[in-house]
Scaffold this active site. Structure first.
Site, short mmCIF file in Angstrom:
data_model
loop_
_atom_site.label_atom_id
_atom_site.label_comp_id
_atom_site.label_asym_id
_atom_site.label_seq_id
_atom_site.Cartn_x
_atom_site.Cartn_y
_atom_site.Cartn_z
N GLU A 95 7.07 10.89 55.48
CA GLU A 95 6.96 9.82 56.47
C GLU A 95 5.52 9.68 56.96
O GLU A 95 4.84 10.68 57.15
CB GLU A 95 7.78 10.17 57.72
CG GLU A 95 9.26 10.25 57.50
CD GLU A 95 9.98 10.62 58.79
OE1 GLU A 95 11.20 10.69 58.75
OE2 GLU A 95 9.32 10.84 59.82
N CYS A 108 -0.36 8.36 61.98
CA CYS A 108 0.20 9.70 62.16
C CYS A 108 0.54 10.24 60.77
O CYS A 108 1.39 9.70 60.07
CB CYS A 108 1.44 9.62 63.05
SG CYS A 108 2.19 11.23 63.31
N CYS A 115 8.92 21.55 56.76
CA CYS A 115 8.16 22.47 57.62
C CYS A 115 8.90 23.81 57.67
O CYS A 115 10.11 23.85 57.64
CB CYS A 115 8.05 21.88 59.03
SG CYS A 115 7.05 22.90 60.14
N CYS A 122 13.66 19.58 66.22
CA CYS A 122 12.88 18.74 65.31
C CYS A 122 13.62 18.50 64.01
O CYS A 122 14.05 19.46 63.34
CB CYS A 122 11.54 19.43 65.06
SG CYS A 122 10.60 18.70 63.72
N GLU A 164 3.52 21.54 59.75
CA GLU A 164 2.62 22.22 60.68
C GLU A 164 1.22 22.20 60.04
O GLU A 164 0.97 22.91 59.05
CB GLU A 164 3.13 23.66 60.90
CG GLU A 164 2.14 24.65 61.46
CD GLU A 164 1.49 24.24 62.78
OE1 GLU A 164 2.21 24.00 63.75
OE2 GLU A 164 0.25 24.16 62.82
N HIS A 220 6.31 23.75 74.98
CA HIS A 220 7.73 23.50 75.20
C HIS A 220 8.47 24.53 76.04
O HIS A 220 9.69 24.40 76.22
CB HIS A 220 8.49 23.29 73.87
CG HIS A 220 7.88 22.24 72.99
ND1 HIS A 220 7.46 21.03 73.46
CD2 HIS A 220 7.59 22.23 71.67
CE1 HIS A 220 6.94 20.32 72.47
NE2 HIS A 220 7.01 21.03 71.37
N CYS A 337 9.37 12.40 64.34
CA CYS A 337 9.09 13.08 63.08
C CYS A 337 10.34 13.56 62.35
O CYS A 337 11.17 14.27 62.90
CB CYS A 337 8.18 14.25 63.44
SG CYS A 337 8.15 15.59 62.32
#
Ligand code: SF4
Length: 345
Positions: A95, A108, A115, A122, A164, A220, A337
């Site tokens: 993406e 982006c 990942c 996520c 990442e 977070h 994402c």
């Protein structure tokens, strides 16, 4: 064409020059080719009219410009956001998002297919890891999205797509250096932002590069217990060690950090979490960006209410921590994402 073909997108200018010389051409052809690719957005050798027919044929026979296929392009009806699914040369799907702000166009970029980090909130993390992207595949995303707005200049990059970035360190660094280079995209380092979940050794490497980029840290949570519930990486790198590395980073770079904080209902959005967070980061050259959680399928994490988000922001501000609440963009096209790819797969 053979599989071992040189892909121009994988080369910096010196390597392009060496390749031209190896092809029996003058060095300066490399800069002309870079102009076609990076300035004019031309990816077909046949259209490179300042090259002789013989050179165009030689380039087509022995080299390539490895652009991905545009598999789909979704346009938000509410926001100036376009989201592309791109098919790489080996068939993997990634993406890439384009945001058209009043101050410029921002892409982006994804840095990995999937990942390894497994953050529970996520979609990309939940889908697992396939492979790293090359610097050329990162560059190709920007070129492909720029093509969708008729070559209008891209002024900003954010490495916050799938993956990442610091887990793919050397390719990521190559990419941002080429994005910055005058022969490349010419995007100022101050307009390039990298987001990491907090890989300490790579943060230290990045510090040594001493580039005036923007660094965002996905925090977070204010402590390891809470953080490790939603971010497995917290078990490897304790928050105090991470904050120490970040203090060292800002001491050297004098660049302000952004702490990203996804607000998840009943998990990390209590008043005491805000107070603990403020204590932890007080005095740091940093601000906090609160993000209303974008819920994904496959878990029961919910977004905090508006009241709770505002309260959290107010506590941080009262404690002297500069805090913003991220404006949501493109939720109607699954711009968070990994969501769109997840649906596609
Ligand atoms: S939030 Fe970032 S680091 Fe965590 S799983 Fe998703 S892509 Fe990976």
């Amino acid at each position: 064409m053979t599989e071992n073909f040189k892909d121009w997108l994988e080369l910096d200018l010196e390597e392009m020059e060496a390749t031209m010389v190896a092809l029996g051409e003058s060095k300066f052809r490399a800069r002309q080719l870079a102009d076609w690719i990076y300035k004019k957005g031309v990816f077909d050798f046949a259209e490179m009219t300042n090259f002789s027919l013989a050179l165009r044929e030689k380039l087509a026979e022995q080299t390539k410009i490895g652009m991905p296929n545009l598999y789909s392009l979704a346009e938000s009806k509410r926001d100036p956001v376009k989201k592309a699914l791109l098919e790489l040369q080996d068939g993997e799907i990634i993406e890439t998002v384009l945001m058209q702000y009043s101050y410029g166009n921002s892409v982006c970029v994804s840095t990995q297919v999937g990942c390894k980090m497994g953050c529970t909130f996520c979609a990309t993390g939940q889908a697992g890891f396939k492979r790293n992207l090359t610097a050329g595949e990162m560059m190709a995303q920007v070129l492909q999205l720029r093509d969708q707005i008729d070559g209008t200049r891209i002024s900003h990059l954010v490495l916050m797509g799938m993956g990442e970035p610091l887990d793919n360190y050397s390719e990521m660094i190559k990419f941002i250096k080429r994005a910055n280079a005058a022969w490349g995209l010419g995007i100022g380092y101050r307009h390039i932002s990298i987001s990491t979940c907090g890989l300490i050794p790579q943060i230290r490497l990045l510090q040594k590069e001493d580039l005036p980029i923007n660094l965002s840290i996905s925090l977070h949570a204010p402590n390891d217990k809470l953080r490790s519930q939603i971010m497995p990486i917290a078990k490897r790198y304790p928050i105090d060690d991470l904050l120490k590395a970040l203090r060292d980073y800002t001491d050297q770079t004098r660049r302000r950090l952004t702490f990203e904080y996804n607000l998840i209902d009943g998990v990390n959005d209590r008043e005491k979490d805000a107070l603990e967070l403020a204590q932890k980061i007080k005095g740091m050259l940093a601000m906090v960006n609160l993000i209303p959680l974008n819920p994904i399928e496959g878990n029961n994490l919910r977004r905090s209410s508006k009241e709770k988000i505002n309260k959290f922001a107010q506590i941080l501000n009262d404690q002297g921590i500069e805090t913003t609440i991220r404006r949501e963009m493109g939720t109607d096209i699954d711009a968070a994402c990994g969501q769109l790819r997840g649906k596609f797969l």
